[in-house]
Design a protein around this motif. Structure first.
Motif, PDB file in Angstrom:
ATOM      1  N   GLY A  10       0.785  -1.242   0.000  1.00 17.98           N
ATOM      2  CA  GLY A  10       0.000   0.000   0.000  1.00 17.98           C
ATOM      3  C   GLY A  10       0.810   1.282   0.000  1.00 17.98           C
ATOM      4  N   ALA A  11       2.135   1.169   0.227  1.00 23.74           N
ATOM      5  CA  ALA A  11       2.983   2.362   0.162  1.00 23.74           C
ATOM      6  C   ALA A  11       3.595   2.541  -1.227  1.00 23.74           C
ATOM      7  N   GLY A  15      -0.574   1.237  -5.015  1.00 22.90           N
ATOM      8  CA  GLY A  15      -1.103   0.980  -3.678  1.00 22.90           C
ATOM      9  C   GLY A  15      -1.562   2.243  -2.977  1.00 22.90           C
ATOM     10  N   ARG A  16      -0.804   3.317  -3.156  1.00 22.30           N
ATOM     11  CA  ARG A  16      -1.154   4.593  -2.534  1.00 22.30           C
ATOM     12  C   ARG A  16      -2.514   5.092  -3.014  1.00 22.30           C
ATOM     13  N   ILE A  31      -2.380  -1.276   6.246  1.00 21.23           N
ATOM     14  CA  ILE A  31      -1.432  -1.336   5.128  1.00 21.23           C
ATOM     15  C   ILE A  31      -0.181  -2.074   5.584  1.00 21.23           C
ATOM     16  N   LEU A  32       0.213  -3.072   4.792  1.00 18.67           N
ATOM     17  CA  LEU A  32       1.446  -3.821   5.051  1.00 18.67           C
ATOM     18  C   LEU A  32       2.393  -3.602   3.876  1.00 18.67           C
ATOM     19  N   ASP A  33       3.615  -3.142   4.167  1.00 19.05           N
ATOM     20  CA  ASP A  33       4.578  -2.869   3.101  1.00 19.05           C
ATOM     21  C   ASP A  33       5.982  -2.976   3.691  1.00 19.05           C
ATOM     22  N   HIS A  80      -4.026  -7.659  -2.579  1.00 19.40           N
ATOM     23  CA  HIS A  80      -2.631  -8.112  -2.510  1.00 19.40           C
ATOM     24  C   HIS A  80      -1.823  -7.522  -3.672  1.00 19.40           C
ATOM     25  N   LEU A  81      -1.210  -6.363  -3.382  1.00 21.19           N
ATOM     26  CA  LEU A  81      -0.400  -5.655  -4.379  1.00 21.19           C
ATOM     27  C   LEU A  81       1.094  -5.794  -4.098  1.00 21.19           C
TER      28      LEU A  81
END
Length: 317
Positions: A10-11, A15-16, A31-33, A80-81
């Motif tokens: 998400g970062a 994702g943003r 958000i997991l990055d 899931h990106l």
């Protein structure tokens, strides 16, 4: 009431925008990055948003972390990106790309299966063989893993779809075409539009790999984010593969001319990975229109103008 949603990667650039869209419509977002490609600065404007529940710096390869995240938060959807996305990096170091893109996706699927969390898996148009038809590439078009990146994504796609067929888990594979816009990196790992605009503004030469006759279907990032988000809330796409693109392709030569307006400022250089080049990419998004009622709203010219405006205002390099 908003739903609880996990967004991996998400970062990152796309994702943003997906994060923004989800927050704008009122969902609770985690958000997991791991910030290997994304940047925490991309999320600055959401820091105080009441619906952004957490930003976790961590990897999808950390099963213990994933277990605690899923156990504690009852996610309805996982977008899931998170992935390694650079073609050249995948050629130089296929192990990292395979682990992140295929093994990491398996770990996500295992958690989603436990909690019946819908999976929206971000794949890529780079899985396709080149297009020979003016009607464009639809989802039945032949695939050709011309790089370990494409190969890892195809492996992950098959796992994602297998969880739909084997376990009844709601999953969808999405294949956006070449996405560009604000927040895309303008340096070496960025996209061609952002790099060309930055070079034009800096009065530097625009370098084109190879002959520049290769074409791309360029999708503006806000259109892409709408597409991604809608796939998470539409049951009709479960178990499906869905494309999204502008439906118009442009050669890299013509794109450079559109941006710099002066052929003397364009230079052709040796291609760094000619074996993984796809000569023609043109998207057929009819299935997205049918199942998601989605179609792009921004023309190429409008999207380039918005991207240029963002870079002029000091968009991140």
């Amino acid at each position: 009431m908003g739903q609880n949603i996990l967004l991996t990667g998400g970062a990152g650039f796309i994702g943003r925008w997906v994060a923004k869209h989800l927050l704008d419509v009122g969902h609770n977002l985690w958000i997991l990055d791991d910030l290997s490609n994304g940047r925490e600065s991309n999320l600055i404007e959401f820091q105080k948003h009441p619906n952004l529940k957490a930003f976790i710096r961590g990897t999808i390869l950390d099963e213990k972390l994933l277990t605690s995240l899923f156990t504690e938060n009852n996610f309805s959807v996982c977008y899931h990106l998170g992935a390694s996305i650079n073609v050249q990096d995948s050629i130089d170091d296929p192990r990292t790309t395979f682990n992140n893109d295929t093994v990491g996706t398996f770990y996500i699927l295992e958690q989603c299966k436990k909690f019946n969390t819908k999976v929206v898996f971000m794949s890529t148009c780079m899985v396709y063989d080149q297009c020979s038809s003016e009607s464009g590439i639809d989802e039945m078009h032949p695939i050709k893993p011309a790089s370990p990146y494409a190969g890892a994504k195809i492996g992950a796609e098959n796992m994602v779809l297998s969880y739909y067929h084997a376990y009844g888990l709601p999953t969808v594979v999405i294949r956006p075409f070449n996405t560009y816009g604000p927040f895309q990196k303008t340096g070496g790992e960025g996209g061609v539009v952002a790099i060309f605009i930055k070079n034009e503004l800096d009065e530097e030469v625009l370098n084109i790999y190879g002959e520049g006759t290769q074409t791309r279907d360029l999708l503006y990032v806000e259109d892409c984010a709408r597409f991604v988000v809608s796939a998470g809330f539409t049951d009709a796409v479960n178990g499906e593969i869905i494309n999204a693109g502008l439906g118009r392709d442009i050669s890299v030569n013509d794109l450079a001319l559109l941006i710099v307006k002066d052929s003397s400022k364009i230079r052709h250089v040796k291609h760094i990975h000619p074996q993984s080049e796809i000569q023609k990419l043109l998207c057929n998004s009819a299935k997205a229109k049918e199942l998601l009622d989605w179609e792009p709203e921004f023309s190429l010219e409008d999207g380039i103008s918005r991207t240029r405006e963002w870079i002029v205002k000091g968009g991140l390099a």
